[in-house]
Design an enzyme around this catalytic site. Sequence first.
Site, PDB file in Angstrom:
ATOM      1  N   GLY A  81      27.417  -1.352  31.726  1.00 15.15           N
ATOM      2  CA  GLY A  81      27.223  -2.540  31.216  1.00 15.15           C
ATOM      3  C   GLY A  81      28.126  -3.449  31.696  1.00 15.15           C
ATOM      4  O   GLY A  81      29.432  -3.335  31.787  1.00 15.15           O
ATOM      5  N   ARG A 145      23.932   2.230  36.295  1.00 14.05           N
ATOM      6  CA  ARG A 145      24.451   3.088  35.361  1.00 14.05           C
ATOM      7  C   ARG A 145      24.088   4.785  35.740  1.00 14.05           C
ATOM      8  O   ARG A 145      24.323   5.706  35.137  1.00 14.05           O
ATOM      9  CB  ARG A 145      23.314   3.199  34.091  1.00 14.05           C
ATOM     10  CG  ARG A 145      23.617   2.160  33.150  1.00 14.05           C
ATOM     11  CD  ARG A 145      23.207   2.089  31.805  1.00 14.05           C
ATOM     12  NE  ARG A 145      23.398   0.690  31.096  1.00 14.05           N
ATOM     13  CZ  ARG A 145      24.429   0.251  30.326  1.00 14.05           C
ATOM     14  NH1 ARG A 145      25.365   1.224  30.332  1.00 14.05           N
ATOM     15  NH2 ARG A 145      24.678  -0.650  29.800  1.00 14.05           N
ATOM     16  N   ASP A 175      34.303   4.788  29.037  1.00 15.02           N
ATOM     17  CA  ASP A 175      34.676   6.064  28.844  1.00 15.02           C
ATOM     18  C   ASP A 175      34.245   7.182  29.633  1.00 15.02           C
ATOM     19  O   ASP A 175      34.904   8.020  30.421  1.00 15.02           O
ATOM     20  CB  ASP A 175      34.892   6.437  27.604  1.00 15.02           C
ATOM     21  CG  ASP A 175      33.454   6.332  26.627  1.00 15.02           C
ATOM     22  OD1 ASP A 175      32.765   5.592  27.028  1.00 15.02           O
ATOM     23  OD2 ASP A 175      33.276   7.038  25.614  1.00 15.02           O
ATOM     24  N   ASP A 176      32.785   7.049  29.764  1.00 14.01           N
ATOM     25  CA  ASP A 176      31.947   8.170  30.854  1.00 14.01           C
ATOM     26  C   ASP A 176      32.532   7.808  32.203  1.00 14.01           C
ATOM     27  O   ASP A 176      32.916   9.010  32.960  1.00 14.01           O
ATOM     28  CB  ASP A 176      30.693   8.099  30.490  1.00 14.01           C
ATOM     29  CG  ASP A 176      29.956   8.575  29.158  1.00 14.01           C
ATOM     30  OD1 ASP A 176      30.981   9.437  28.716  1.00 14.01           O
ATOM     31  OD2 ASP A 176      28.970   8.472  29.043  1.00 14.01           O
ATOM     32  N   LYS A 202      37.079  -0.733  31.270  1.00 14.69           N
ATOM     33  CA  LYS A 202      35.917  -1.655  30.930  1.00 14.69           C
ATOM     34  C   LYS A 202      35.268  -1.304  29.654  1.00 14.69           C
ATOM     35  O   LYS A 202      34.653  -0.133  29.686  1.00 14.69           O
ATOM     36  CB  LYS A 202      34.929  -1.880  32.041  1.00 14.69           C
ATOM     37  CG  LYS A 202      34.113  -2.916  31.838  1.00 14.69           C
ATOM     38  CD  LYS A 202      32.714  -2.274  32.461  1.00 14.69           C
ATOM     39  CE  LYS A 202      32.142  -1.011  31.605  1.00 14.69           C
ATOM     40  NZ  LYS A 202      30.729  -0.983  31.863  1.00 14.69           N
ATOM     41  N   THR A 203      34.723  -2.237  28.860  1.00 10.08           N
ATOM     42  CA  THR A 203      33.745  -2.419  28.073  1.00 10.08           C
ATOM     43  C   THR A 203      33.982  -3.266  26.761  1.00 10.08           C
ATOM     44  O   THR A 203      34.853  -3.368  26.215  1.00 10.08           O
ATOM     45  CB  THR A 203      33.461  -0.734  27.205  1.00 10.08           C
ATOM     46  OG1 THR A 203      32.641  -0.979  26.225  1.00 10.08           O
ATOM     47  CG2 THR A 203      34.641  -0.116  26.350  1.00 10.08           C
ATOM     48  N   ASP A 205      32.532  -3.032  24.079  1.00 13.11           N
ATOM     49  CA  ASP A 205      32.289  -2.396  22.820  1.00 13.11           C
ATOM     50  C   ASP A 205      33.599  -2.093  22.254  1.00 13.11           C
ATOM     51  O   ASP A 205      33.731  -1.749  21.026  1.00 13.11           O
ATOM     52  CB  ASP A 205      31.764  -0.806  22.880  1.00 13.11           C
ATOM     53  CG  ASP A 205      30.214  -1.286  23.682  1.00 13.11           C
ATOM     54  OD1 ASP A 205      29.747  -2.324  23.733  1.00 13.11           O
ATOM     55  OD2 ASP A 205      29.685  -0.203  24.461  1.00 13.11           O
ATOM     56  N   MET A 250      25.889  -6.321  19.375  1.00 10.40           N
ATOM     57  CA  MET A 250      25.955  -5.224  20.228  1.00 10.40           C
ATOM     58  C   MET A 250      27.410  -4.575  20.002  1.00 10.40           C
ATOM     59  O   MET A 250      28.278  -4.961  19.145  1.00 10.40           O
ATOM     60  CB  MET A 250      26.409  -5.581  21.651  1.00 10.40           C
ATOM     61  CG  MET A 250      25.128  -5.363  22.498  1.00 10.40           C
ATOM     62  SD  MET A 250      25.166  -5.640  24.421  1.00 10.40           S
ATOM     63  CE  MET A 250      23.446  -5.777  24.807  1.00 10.40           C
ATOM     64  N   ARG A 429      28.219 -10.777  27.367  1.00 14.46           N
ATOM     65  CA  ARG A 429      28.664  -9.673  28.226  1.00 14.46           C
ATOM     66  C   ARG A 429      29.078 -10.313  29.745  1.00 14.46           C
ATOM     67  O   ARG A 429      29.452  -9.898  30.493  1.00 14.46           O
ATOM     68  CB  ARG A 429      27.732  -8.566  28.438  1.00 14.46           C
ATOM     69  CG  ARG A 429      27.063  -7.980  27.429  1.00 14.46           C
ATOM     70  CD  ARG A 429      26.125  -6.516  27.656  1.00 14.46           C
ATOM     71  NE  ARG A 429      25.430  -6.749  28.553  1.00 14.46           N
ATOM     72  CZ  ARG A 429      24.790  -5.777  29.244  1.00 14.46           C
ATOM     73  NH1 ARG A 429      24.709  -4.340  28.754  1.00 14.46           N
ATOM     74  NH2 ARG A 429      23.775  -5.959  30.132  1.00 14.46           N
TER      75      ARG A 429
END
Lengths: 552, 552
Positions: A81, A145, A175-176, A202-203, A205, A250, A429
């Site tokens: 994302g 993704r 993380d993934d 990066k994120t 979240d 989100m 985002r």
Amino acid sequence: MKISPLQKARYEYKPKLPLMLRGGIAEISVSEGAETKSVADCEKIQALFPNTYGKKEITFKKGQNTSTAKKQVVGVILSGGQAPGGHNVICGLYDALKSTNPENVLYGFKNGPIGLIEDNYIIFDDEYIDQYRNTGGFDIIGSGRTKLETKEQFAIVAEVCKKHGITAIVIIGGDDSNTNAAVLAEYFAAKNTGVQVIGCPKTIDGDLKNEDIECSFGFDTATKTYSELIGNIGRDANSAKKYWHFVKVMGRSASHVALECALQTQPNLCLISEEVSAKKMSLSQIADYIADSVADRAAKGMNFGVAIIPEGVVEFVPEFSVLISEINELLAGSKADAFNALATWAEKYAFIEKGLTKASMDVFSILPQSIQQQLFLERDPHGNVQVSLIESEKLFSALVADKLAARKKEGTYKGKFSPLHHFLGYEGRCAFPSNFDADYCYSLGYNAFMLIQYGYNGYLSKISNLSKPASEWIAGGMPITKMMNIERRHGEDKPVIKKALVELDGKPFKFFEANRATWAVETSYVYPGAIQYYGPAEVCDITTRTLALEKE
Amino acid sequence: MKISPLQKARYEYKPKLPLMLRGGIAEISVSEGAETKSVADCEKIQALFPNTYGKKEITFKKGQNTSTAKKQVVGVILSGGQAPGGHNVICGLYDALKSTNPENVLYGFKNGPIGLIEDNYIIFDDEYIDQYRNTGGFDIIGSGRTKLETKEQFAIVAEVCKKHGITAIVIIGGDDSNTNAAVLAEYFAAKNTGVQVIGCPKTIDGDLKNEDIECSFGFDTATKTYSELIGNIGRDANSAKKYWHFVKVMGRSASHVALECALQTQPNLCLISEEVSAKKMSLSQIADYIADSVADRAAKGMNFGVAIIPEGVVEFVPEFSVLISEINELLAGSKADAFNALATWAEKYAFIEKGLTKASMDVFSILPQSIQQQLFLERDPHGNVQVSLIESEKLFSALVADKLAARKKEGTYKGKFSPLHHFLGYEGRCAFPSNFDADYCYSLGYNAFMLIQYGYNGYLSKISNLSKPASEWIAGGMPITKMMNIERRHGEDKPVIKKALVELDGKPFKFFEANRATWAVETSYVYPGAIQYYGPAEVCDITTRTLALEKE
């Protein structure tokens, strides 16, 4: 190409590097620290990463650059994302790479990890890069993704690297993606390909956070954008004095985004999924908790309010998780056919009633019909309920309305309850990165190249001391394996970077907890306004409340 | 009280006045122009406003102030929906009033027009006013939608004014509120109360616009806020390349907001209600129009896009209006009881099928079930369909999905269509006013006091030449009756300010029309970013594209 005045102005912005990186490439030396070990499951992680485990923490310093002079050909991908600042990671990487040697080459693989498999790329030059400096979005090369995680994929990536003479790959992801970066780094090392892998955190979240990563990039800008809007909504609520606004934000499972927005805007309520889970709260208890605030405010003549709902909260309600599992089971495979053959909702409802346990049916029956139907009608390709699509902001406001109707009958509530609903996610985002994210990302990219230049593999680009001005930031690298532990995923033990949830004994939550009773009944809204890129430093350079509280 | 860094910084902002008002109160003289007549129905309007009709246009100039020295006691109200800058109107009014004579008094009546009826007020002082300078919202005194329109109400207002010695009232509102301001002004004149009434043009919808009002305040800030978000969404779409975003924007019947956002962001599509009406487009035609762009882009490999939907569009679809009328008729009064008694949606559907004409049933039957149910289940206290609640962004995306499924069967479309939905409204009505709105509103308020001081009644505070820098703005006043005509409202002929819809031969629409075919198939998104209050003038001081095009 027509561009906005702000975009034009942002092209001129010079991101701030940590002082240790400011003297030019020739002045950056490296200092190695202690060997590292993973946060847990050390033996298992070491066994899985024999070539990249236990490497040393490193820090850059001002001093003689001692790296080997060789032509560098680097590839970069954006994974997952969007998060504000991704473009600046690439710009920082590009600038360091070209400053080191104008003959160096940067490949951008398109549309996420799949670009590496499909060998779909562009080669960056000044003219192209300059169009993306300090801008939002991942449109510079696109994102995707697809996951790079199988040996077959790794072999293809190795081929692609060999074909172009690529000797390092930078993976910008969550993380993934960084977990996969570590696995790829180990593969490259084991196969002696000579290709290095560097990750960047990066994120939006905020759930990629640990003792090495103070915050992931994009979190600052996204939460500022949502807080701008929540502040505006709060001001609207306090002006019109007639609506309760339920604002879902989100952030996936973790509630970092919701909590940060609450710290910035001081709404009447903010649910924290991790607390819901810890207290094993039921939907009914949550609804009562919200209804209490609505009723208390109504008693003071205030029939309005703002409630923040984290995107993932329903998954944390134990009884709701059970309901979802039962629904998935009830409609698994061909069992869905019988359900789908039923013509009316009444018939379907009877089918559901027969199929669920009594406990789950009790939960199901209190849901508004629109949510009931959503659970059964909108399923993913595997037939599973799509939890992320559940309009939990509407779910909770409907449950609260029921509670209030009951209280009205009992005579304990006399107010009016008019809810409005919002979901804030895509709006934040791809905002222009805040000065913080612009600086942080540029530094991450610049620093990533220094890690490459000094020959490191399987490292995360690490910039720390982020609650201080950029000049005091510390640049370096950390072996990704240090952040890993073993978790059970899809029935398998896997080495992964631990996802950070909100800590209920952490300072950000504690601060929220200490103030929320006041915020619930008073009107203590704070109005952050739009992100400012210019103006007084206290308006345009300060990062999140979360980081400030964590580091205070 | 905790306030945000931006709010603190904005307290220091000095709004820019037109040059003619900058020399201090003693240096403002008045110049009277020609007598005026109403835009239409002159005789009827004159008959209804014998005391306030035909007055002269006035302009302020630098020169000797010749107004009579007397103590002024003024009341102000905020009416209707919030718009950024309302606080600054009051601040400008207060500053001019206090500069003229420190003994002057400003009353703020609370929660909209009802405050005048209930005699619910505060008296402003420096400390209170200073907390609201250059901030968004109407929370300084609250707002409300009560209408002041009956003789009985006027008599109460006259009593309240008498009680406090109030000699002028400033009404900050939209077209209806300013219409009512004119009626109140006439009442006061006829009764020789000595109380003056001055209006100020407020609405984010942009539909209070005519040859005297270049734009209503709040439109600039609200459309910039929505455009920030639409730009961010567009950048997200262009990064992820997998979603079509359907973005509904506030704005009531008129499409000014949607059009301005389209001019700022260059989305793939923007519906314009006035065009839908002029072309008598059906829902099916609109869906085909959108589906064409989706299909054209898909053919180029772009399965993503952005479509802007003006809030009021469904009311402009002739067949949909008929459907709504039939539903209202079908459920009028006690007829709803039979419908409500039916237990299942299937039974209700059968009832509906029997009750609607075939033409309306054809329209009804193509709607997604959620919209069908909304039309029948969520009605206002009079039993009418609540058109503003219709989720038209979901309606159109569902209709488009149907069209695309049919094209897929025919083999004329091979793409993927994943829609996401947004509604932007409350997020923009209470933003910190842009520099433009901060300056414009402060000038409107300052100017309103000069109109009071010079004894005018039934006038609108008028600031013009707004596409130029503030120093070149022109300050003055216009009799509200000049903007009026007679319209049929609720079965009665009423004198009203004509509501401005988007003109299909106007320059803003023409510009959009000339470019939209390109925008539909290319990705020409512009990313305006967040409103900037500091920085280069071209980033923080420029007003809307609509005004620029209208004045070019």
